[in-house]
Design an enzyme around this catalytic site. Sequence first.
Site, PDB file in Angstrom:
ATOM      1  N   CYS A   1       0.869  -1.181   0.000  1.00 62.44           N
ATOM      2  CA  CYS A   1       0.000   0.000   0.000  1.00 62.44           C
ATOM      3  C   CYS A   1       0.902   1.225   0.000  1.00 62.44           C
ATOM      4  O   CYS A   1       1.574   1.514   0.995  1.00 62.44           O
ATOM      5  CB  CYS A   1      -0.919   0.039   1.221  1.00 62.44           C
ATOM      6  SG  CYS A   1      -1.900   1.575   1.304  1.00 62.44           S
TER       7      CYS A   1
ATOM      8  N   MET B   1      -4.425   5.095  -5.557  1.00 66.17           N
ATOM      9  CA  MET B   1      -3.548   4.300  -4.721  1.00 66.17           C
ATOM     10  C   MET B   1      -2.112   4.764  -4.940  1.00 66.17           C
ATOM     11  O   MET B   1      -1.705   5.043  -6.067  1.00 66.17           O
ATOM     12  CB  MET B   1      -3.661   2.821  -5.068  1.00 66.17           C
ATOM     13  CG  MET B   1      -5.084   2.272  -5.005  1.00 66.17           C
ATOM     14  SD  MET B   1      -6.093   2.664  -6.461  1.00 66.17           S
ATOM     15  CE  MET B   1      -5.477   1.442  -7.624  1.00 66.17           C
TER      16      MET B   1
END
Length: 391
Positions: A104, A314
Amino acid sequence: MNDAPQLRIPATYMRGGTSKGVFFRLEDLPDFAQAPGPDRDALLLRVIGSPDPYKKHTDGMGGATSSTSKTVILSRSEREGHDVDYLFGQVAIDRPVIDWSGNCGNLTAAVGSFAIANGLVDADRIPSDGICEVRIWQANIEKTIVAHVPIRHGEVQETGDFELDGVAFPAAEVQIDFIRPADGEGALFPTGELVDELEVPGEGRLAVTCINAGIPTLFFRAEDLGFTATELQGAINDHPEILARLERIRALGAVHMGLIERVEDAATRQHTPKIAWVAGPKAYVASSGKAVAAEDIDLNVRAMSMGQLHHAMMGTAAVAIASAAAVPGTLVNEAAGGGDRNSVRFGHPSGTLKVGAEARRDGARWTIEKVSMSRSARVLMEGRVRVPAPE
């Protein structure tokens, strides 16, 4: 019947970039959860509140979106030249699945801050005032990341005036450098082509750029999918038939990239690859009501995360965007106007983001040396998370 007292586990709830998640030190987890496996997964699922058939995460710390259903485990690194090992788990909302296949990028912005505040960085490496370079080993993808964390009076500085589209309030700026971010030891372009053709039943052949940088990503032309790349979440997420279509394409792309063997396997690998679509710069109004002018961006990008259009972008997908934009001939570079470039500013549903990439060509092979972007991070709550003890 399980009527044992709840476990009380030290934890920190943090925002990093446009995501937030529950952070743990490895040593603070119960003994049974300190090693990978179903016991650890079961614990973290319960922390988040998954699986939840109501898709609300009412009985856990999750926020019932891909951006807020995240867990992080950190420990001191034994790898030379690194301070901290960072393991990321993307938690499914309505199924008992944690996907450990990728990173992430947004929460990466919080890793350095957590590591400093929780004694995972040697004290002699932390200045009284200035910038602390936290050297992170990203264990999911086995890559080095450097977080440049601002320090004031020997402590992490969290407040500031840096604004990040997709986050409501300003905070201190944290620069993140993703070092040689191509996935694993594989090629930047795993199929060997800058643009492939993907055969999609019912749709024919779709042009696609498959890239392994930051996170495995499939980039399509927006027009080929019937989109404009100016969509906001409702235009995609409110239409089950569109979501199902995009998931079919993603699954076929995962097979094409060699990430899975069968299309059916994609159901257990929702985190990777990502699917995104690109178009040249077009004006639109972001989800906040902010007007984004065409002249302020190089291209528009929209990306899916865990089966939903992401509310912003993201961080790992931003790495993929910058990397692809730096290589002439990819669909991303084409959408950005073509030619050589070492940075790109793209439009996403919440606004814009600038990200830079250093690319190098050796014959026919491309390498991305570094991708850099600025994010911010903040502790939201710290203490102990309570979880029913396993039966």
